[in-house]
Design an enzyme around this catalytic site. Structure first.
Site, PDB file in Angstrom:
ATOM      1  N   SER A 142       0.964  -1.351  -0.153  1.00 20.30           N
ATOM      2  CA  SER A 142       0.010   0.041   0.084  1.00 20.30           C
ATOM      3  C   SER A 142       0.943   1.227   0.145  1.00 20.30           C
ATOM      4  O   SER A 142       2.162   1.062   0.305  1.00 20.30           O
ATOM      5  CB  SER A 142      -1.026  -0.189   1.165  1.00 20.30           C
ATOM      6  N   TYR A 155      -3.417  -0.867  10.113  1.00 18.87           N
ATOM      7  CA  TYR A 155      -3.222  -1.007   8.714  1.00 18.87           C
ATOM      8  C   TYR A 155      -1.762  -0.650   8.048  1.00 18.87           C
ATOM      9  O   TYR A 155      -1.190  -1.506   7.396  1.00 18.87           O
ATOM     10  CB  TYR A 155      -3.959  -0.235   7.720  1.00 18.87           C
TER      11      TYR A 155
HETATM   12  P1  NDP Z   1     -11.782  -4.961  -1.811  1.00 15.73           P
HETATM   13  O1  NDP Z   1     -12.618  -4.837  -0.590  1.00 15.73           O
HETATM   14  O2  NDP Z   1     -12.592  -4.856  -3.178  1.00 15.73           O
HETATM   15  O3  NDP Z   1     -10.904  -6.550  -1.839  1.00 15.73           O
HETATM   16  C1  NDP Z   1     -10.461  -6.841  -0.524  1.00 15.73           C
HETATM   17  C2  NDP Z   1     -10.426  -8.484  -0.798  1.00 15.73           C
HETATM   18  O4  NDP Z   1      -9.890  -9.225   0.215  1.00 15.73           O
HETATM   19  C3  NDP Z   1     -12.035  -9.350  -1.314  1.00 15.73           C
HETATM   20  O5  NDP Z   1     -11.729  -9.867  -2.391  1.00 15.73           O
HETATM   21  C4  NDP Z   1     -12.143 -10.084   0.242  1.00 15.73           C
HETATM   22  O6  NDP Z   1     -12.673 -11.188  -0.140  1.00 15.73           O
HETATM   23  C5  NDP Z   1     -10.724 -10.315   0.572  1.00 15.73           C
HETATM   24  N1  NDP Z   1     -10.756 -10.606   1.895  1.00 15.73           N
HETATM   25  C6  NDP Z   1     -10.746 -10.099   3.202  1.00 15.73           C
HETATM   26  N2  NDP Z   1     -10.645 -10.628   4.095  1.00 15.73           N
HETATM   27  C7  NDP Z   1     -10.492 -11.983   3.780  1.00 15.73           C
HETATM   28  C8  NDP Z   1     -10.506 -12.837   4.531  1.00 15.73           C
HETATM   29  N3  NDP Z   1     -10.421 -12.727   5.890  1.00 15.73           N
HETATM   30  N4  NDP Z   1     -10.278 -14.212   3.954  1.00 15.73           N
HETATM   31  C9  NDP Z   1     -10.297 -14.292   2.733  1.00 15.73           C
HETATM   32  N5  NDP Z   1     -10.417 -13.179   1.785  1.00 15.73           N
HETATM   33  C10 NDP Z   1     -10.646 -11.806   2.487  1.00 15.73           C
HETATM   34  O7  NDP Z   1     -10.542  -3.988  -1.928  1.00 15.73           O
HETATM   35  P2  NDP Z   1      -9.395  -3.712  -2.428  1.00 15.73           P
HETATM   36  O8  NDP Z   1      -9.263  -4.660  -3.773  1.00 15.73           O
HETATM   37  O9  NDP Z   1      -8.821  -2.239  -2.772  1.00 15.73           O
HETATM   38  O10 NDP Z   1      -8.166  -4.506  -1.546  1.00 15.73           O
HETATM   39  C11 NDP Z   1      -7.340  -5.437  -1.861  1.00 15.73           C
HETATM   40  C12 NDP Z   1      -5.936  -5.340  -1.450  1.00 15.73           C
HETATM   41  O11 NDP Z   1      -5.396  -4.042  -2.145  1.00 15.73           O
HETATM   42  C13 NDP Z   1      -5.933  -5.323  -0.060  1.00 15.73           C
HETATM   43  O12 NDP Z   1      -4.689  -5.802   0.588  1.00 15.73           O
HETATM   44  C14 NDP Z   1      -5.903  -3.679   0.215  1.00 15.73           C
HETATM   45  O13 NDP Z   1      -5.159  -3.477   1.465  1.00 15.73           O
HETATM   46  C15 NDP Z   1      -4.836  -3.397  -0.797  1.00 15.73           C
HETATM   47  N6  NDP Z   1      -4.878  -1.855  -1.292  1.00 15.73           N
HETATM   48  C16 NDP Z   1      -6.016  -1.267  -1.628  1.00 15.73           C
HETATM   49  C17 NDP Z   1      -5.531   0.092  -1.993  1.00 15.73           C
HETATM   50  C18 NDP Z   1      -6.970   1.036  -2.531  1.00 15.73           C
HETATM   51  O14 NDP Z   1      -6.864   2.095  -2.632  1.00 15.73           O
HETATM   52  N7  NDP Z   1      -8.321   0.285  -2.785  1.00 15.73           N
HETATM   53  C19 NDP Z   1      -4.632   0.766  -1.655  1.00 15.73           C
HETATM   54  C20 NDP Z   1      -3.550   0.065  -1.371  1.00 15.73           C
HETATM   55  C21 NDP Z   1      -3.646  -1.480  -0.905  1.00 15.73           C
HETATM   56  P3  NDP Z   1     -14.553 -11.375   0.357  1.00 15.73           P
HETATM   57  O15 NDP Z   1     -15.186 -10.185  -0.144  1.00 15.73           O
HETATM   58  O16 NDP Z   1     -14.934 -12.738  -0.356  1.00 15.73           O
HETATM   59  O17 NDP Z   1     -14.232 -11.347   1.752  1.00 15.73           O
END
Ligand code: NDP
Length: 252
Positions: A142, A155
């Site tokens: 991130s 975070y």
């Molecule tokens: P989303 O909320 O769209 O994606 C999060 C994903 O993580 C979902 O697919 C969710 O699946 C999965 N997830 C969360 N908790 C669990 C769990 N306990 N077990 C299994 N799966 C889990 O957000 P983003 O796409 O934005 O986030 C994806 C990654 O990118 C993260 O690591 C986030 O920190 C990182 N990120 C995002 C940024 C942004 O600006 N959006 C910036 C920097 C980093 P489900 O829905 O099935 O639970």
């Protein structure tokens, strides 16, 4: 050089947002993809989206905070798709709260989801990544791997550590033909950031003004980096963290 035909990728949180962007990039370049997430409906929709690109795809339900669930996820991937070459540790979460109000439960939820999961998914995947001879681990960090923010103590701690985990695994597993790299997304329009965009005054304007690209990122912006890190073109690149942020981190 960029062809991933015959390779199998496993993407945690691959059922939406940035994870589905990574999955699309891998699928477009020929990899078969196992999508791993908690929500079966999202998993199924992601498989359909990948199949529409002509890829072989399947899904597995996982709770990445549970080590046994991570082991079962890896085993299922190998059972269904025959091997595992590319592990993408993308699943993540955030709980925005001032540090004086962070509970131990908040802390563990964020650290377990974002950091501990990456360690133990990689550990479970290691024998298969090694056996295939072209192993790749791609972790998702991130901007908060490098910056701080007032509501993001847990975070930012988790994402800073993901960079160090990346370097540590890279040093340990180079001998096994495995590269380990990290992606540092900027501000990306997904379910995770929609609340922050709404609730943090000035955030939307700040992102547009500070990122030289002049816009929020999209999941599609992550297709290329996944395909590159996974490919033979990146065989001599390990332990790195590449920002995919429209230049947000290079402009004050
Ligand atoms: P989303 O909320 O769209 O994606 C999060 C994903 O993580 C979902 O697919 C969710 O699946 C999965 N997830 C969360 N908790 C669990 C769990 N306990 N077990 C299994 N799966 C889990 O957000 P983003 O796409 O934005 O986030 C994806 C990654 O990118 C993260 O690591 C986030 O920190 C990182 N990120 C995002 C940024 C942004 O600006 N959006 C910036 C920097 C980093 P489900 O829905 O099935 O639970």
């Amino acid at each position: 050089m960029f062809d991933l035909s015959g390779r199998v990728a496993l993407v945690t949180g691959g059922n939406g947002g940035i994870g589905l962007g990574f999955a699309r990039g891998l699928a477009r370049n020929g990899a078969a993809v196992m999508v791993a997430g908690r929500d079966p409906a999202k998993n199924a929709a992601a498989v359909t989206a990948l199949e529409e690109l002509g890829a072989t795809a399947a899904s597995v339900e996982v709770d990445v905070t549970d080590q046994e669930s991570l082991k079962a996820m890896v085993a299922r991937c190998v059972e269904v798709l025959g091997r595992l070459d590319i592990l993408v540790n993308n699943a993540g979460t955030n709980i925005r709260r001032p540090p004086e109000q962070v509970t131990l439960q908040d802390w563990h939820t964020v650290l377990n989801t974002n950091l501990t999961s990456a360690m133990f998914a990689a550990q479970a995947a290691h024998p298969y990544l090694k056996a295939g001879g072209v192993g790749r681990v791609i972790n998702n960090g991130s901007m908060l791997s490098i910056f701080g923010m007032p509501l993001h103590a847990a975070y930012a701690s988790s994402k800073g550590a993901v960079v160090q985990l990346t370097k540590s695994l890279a040093t340990a597993w180079a001998k096994d033909g495995i590269t380990v790299n990290c992606v540092l997304p900027g501000w990306i329009d997904t379910d995770l950031t929609r609340g922050a965009r709404r609730d943090i005054p000035g955030l939307d304007d700040n992102v547009r003004a500070r990122a030289p690209a002049g816009r929020w990122g999209t999941p599609e912006d992550f297709e290329g980096i996944a395909a590159f890190y996974a490919s033979d073109a990146a065989a001599y690149i390990t332990g790195t963290s590449i920002a995919v942020d429209g230049g947000y981190s290079i402009q004050g």
